[in-house]
Write an enzyme that holds these catalytic residues in place. Structure first.
Site, PDB file in Angstrom:
ATOM      1  N   LYS A 150     -38.062  -6.100 -52.750  1.00  0.00           N
ATOM      2  CA  LYS A 150     -38.777  -5.355 -51.710  1.00  0.00           C
ATOM      3  C   LYS A 150     -38.507  -3.862 -51.871  1.00  0.00           C
ATOM      4  CE  LYS A 150     -37.830  -3.647 -47.650  1.00  0.00           C
ATOM      5  NZ  LYS A 150     -38.757  -2.506 -47.640  1.00  0.00           N
ATOM      6  N   SER A 152     -38.934   0.285 -50.919  1.00  0.00           N
ATOM      7  CA  SER A 152     -39.008   1.074 -49.692  1.00  0.00           C
ATOM      8  C   SER A 152     -40.467   1.252 -49.285  1.00  0.00           C
ATOM      9  CB  SER A 152     -38.373   2.441 -49.954  1.00  0.00           C
ATOM     10  OG  SER A 152     -38.820   3.369 -48.997  1.00  0.00           O
ATOM     11  N   GLU A 225     -25.096  -0.830 -52.507  1.00  0.00           N
ATOM     12  CA  GLU A 225     -24.906   0.517 -53.064  1.00  0.00           C
ATOM     13  C   GLU A 225     -25.387   1.472 -51.983  1.00  0.00           C
ATOM     14  OE1 GLU A 225     -23.351   1.106 -55.733  1.00  0.00           O
ATOM     15  OE2 GLU A 225     -23.380  -0.855 -56.686  1.00  0.00           O
ATOM     16  N   CYS A 259     -28.056   9.873 -54.419  1.00  0.00           N
ATOM     17  CA  CYS A 259     -26.802   9.396 -53.796  1.00  0.00           C
ATOM     18  C   CYS A 259     -25.580  10.059 -54.412  1.00  0.00           C
ATOM     19  CB  CYS A 259     -26.707   7.888 -53.908  1.00  0.00           C
ATOM     20  SG  CYS A 259     -26.793   7.313 -55.613  1.00  0.00           S
ATOM     21  N   ILE A 359     -26.262  14.424 -45.959  1.00  0.00           N
ATOM     22  CA  ILE A 359     -27.402  15.305 -45.650  1.00  0.00           C
ATOM     23  C   ILE A 359     -28.653  14.773 -46.342  1.00  0.00           C
ATOM     24  CG2 ILE A 359     -28.324  17.651 -45.813  1.00  0.00           C
ATOM     25  CD1 ILE A 359     -25.335  18.605 -45.990  1.00  0.00           C
TER      26      ILE A 359
END
Ligand code: NAP
Length: 469
Positions: A150, A152, A225, A259, A359
């Site tokens: 799936k 995003s 993750e 990330c 952020i």
């Protein structure tokens, strides 16, 4: 939506829970036959997929840029990363090795097998919509699992294109399935349905926490993750021109939406007056604009909501009296698109939200520090523990950082991205399990120990009244 034009570019089905369940049932049905194929045969489908990705790389990069907003050169490199993941995991076909162990008993052999888990549910974020999917599908499939993936809701097209190519590569029906829809509905069905043997999810720590709690009803295996808050430490003895280039890349890559992006900088006070103005000068020179045009460094952020989050961080910095040196707003010259200027903030406190919370945009706080030990302590003072950066040419400091910085990855005198053979893994709330490397591969297998007695006259190894009668 195209984040550069703010216009829709495609319509994608919003699947229901029932459809997600159907996809899981299809994957469950296809799994036993897929497992029966030799790993070498399974690898042939992976290798064909990597060839097809490379054949179509320009088209795939355009799709990626148009739905996600990263500059075309970054998309091309991500597509190459997706192809390499299929190639890398295909290489494991002859290396899904178990163990043969000596026994405490005569004429007994102990063997540990690595078996497929069954059906893997893959749930992915929008920031690397091609590479993160490939990094999950390739190890899941080579080890004999079938998959439901799936993407995003922000970036479903790259996954759909990838799965179409896998279809062309000849994967048997039902082995790879894609369902588009929301996390709270489709995602939750994949998480809570007991058909799912392993959930492999990349995304925010908040969503990871919800998945962890909802999955607890049927105890599947989990790879998570999650978010990051990478510290970037630069010491006075570093190669400063190089550290500056790396600092720019580490923060503004993919418009700060990575990330492993540098999310807070700790600068040795002895070089602050040299380093910070140079960093600001370089950030000012970054070219923001339509990501399909050549020479662009920063495209738009993926969505209006993500840009709002960056704005809120800047506002909270203003409220706390921090010094905004550059940026802090959408660039005035671009009237369409969810762009945000590179933003550098000083005089920030270690306890502030800017330093403690992720952020995920082109905004970076800089803190001045007076000792290397303090920089390490500040780095570790975080609920996140994914990536970290250290720039120093002193071997003692390098070793101190390698051992003392409690993060899953340390980039020392260099930037990322991570390589396939490295284990991508997070300490603390940055995740569970690993991806990449043989350790990542192992997360997609289930260990099984077999004890085999080959005595002609077997006897029990210890006194047990019934057995000795
Ligand atoms: P996100 O909002 O957590 O979403 C990630 C995926 O999870 C999406 O497909 C989302 O679906 C789905 N989801 C959300 N809630 C769910 C639930 N309750 N059950 C099942 N699925 C659910 O993350 P994002 O905003 O897409 O991505 C940015 C985040 O990913 C950042 O925090 C970043 O640090 C992290 N990230 C981590 C890594 C790593 O390797 N550690 C790599 C890349 C990104 P919908 O959005 O479609 O509803």
């Amino acid at each position: 939506m195209n984040p550069a034009s703010e216009r829709p570019i495609a319509l994608v089905p919003k699947a229901s829970r029932e459809q997600a369940k159907e996809a899981l049932e299809t994957a469950e049905h296809a799994q036993p036959e897929w497992e029966k194929l030799t790993p070498l045969k399974r690898a042939s489908f992976l290798l064909r997929t990597s060839q097809l990705i490379r054949r179509d790389k320009k088209r795939l990069a355009l799709v990626l840029t148009s739905e996600q907003g990263k500059p075309l050169f970054e998309s091309l490199s991500e597509i190459e990363g997706a192809a390499s993941n299929f190639e890398y995991y295909a290489e494991f076909a002859r290396r899904i090795e178990g163990d043969v162990l000596p026994s405490d008993n005569p004429r007994q052999t102990i063997m540990i097998l690595k078996l497929p888990i069954g059906v893997v549910a893959s749930i992915t974020p929008w920031n690397f919509p091609s590479a993160t999917v490939a990094r999950k599908l390739a190890p899941a499939l080579i080890t004999g699992n079938t998959v439901v993936t799936k993407p995003s809701s922000n970036t479903p097209l790259s996954t759909i294109e990838l799965v179409k190519l896998m279809d062309e590569a000849g994967f048997p029906e039902g082995v790879v399935n894609v369902v588009t829809g929301t996390g709270s509905e489709v995602g939750d069905e994949l998480v809570t349905n007991p058909i799912t043997g392993l959930i492999t999810m990349t995304g925010s720590t908040d969503a990871g926490r919800t998945i962890l709690s909802h999955a607890s009803a049927h105890v599947p295996k989990l790879i998570l993750e999650l978010g990051g808050k990478a510290p970037f430490i630069v010491w006075h003895d570093a190669d400063l021109p190089w550290a500056l280039k790396c600092a720019i890349w580490a923060r503004f890559w993919n418009c700060g939406q990575t990330c492993i992006c540098s999310e807070r900088m700790y600068v040795d006070e002895r070089i602050r007056d040299k380093f910070v103005p140079a960093f600001v000068r370089m950030a000012k020179q970054l070219r923001i604009g339509n990501p399909v045009e050549s020479g662009i460094d920063l495209g738009p952020m993926v969505s209006k909501e993500e840009r709002e989050t960056s704005k809120k961080f800047v506002q909270s910095a203003r409220d706390e009296g921090d010094k905004i040196i550059i940026g802090g707003a959408a660039p005035s010259q671009l009237d369409k698109g969810w762009y945000f200027e590179p933003t550098i903030i000083e005089d920030v406190k270690q306890t502030s939200s800017l330093v403690q919370d992720e952020i995920f945009g082109p905004v970076v706080p800089i803190l001045e520090v007076d000792s290397f030990d303090k920089a390490i302590d500040f780095a570790n003072d975080s609920k996140y523990g994914l990536a970290s950066y250290v720039f120093t040419r002193d071997i003692t400091r390098v070793l101190k950082a390698m051992n003392g910085i409690r993060f899953g990855e340390s980039y020392i005198n260099q930037v990322g991205p991570e390589q396939l053979q490295g284990a991508h893994t997070g300490f603390r709330q940055s995740g569970l399990g690993a991806e990449g490397s043989r350790y990542g591969l192992e997360c997609y297998t289930q260990l099984k120990t077999c004890y085999v007695d080959w005595n002609d006259k077997p006897s029990l190894p210890y006194l047990f009244p019934y057995g000795n009668r």
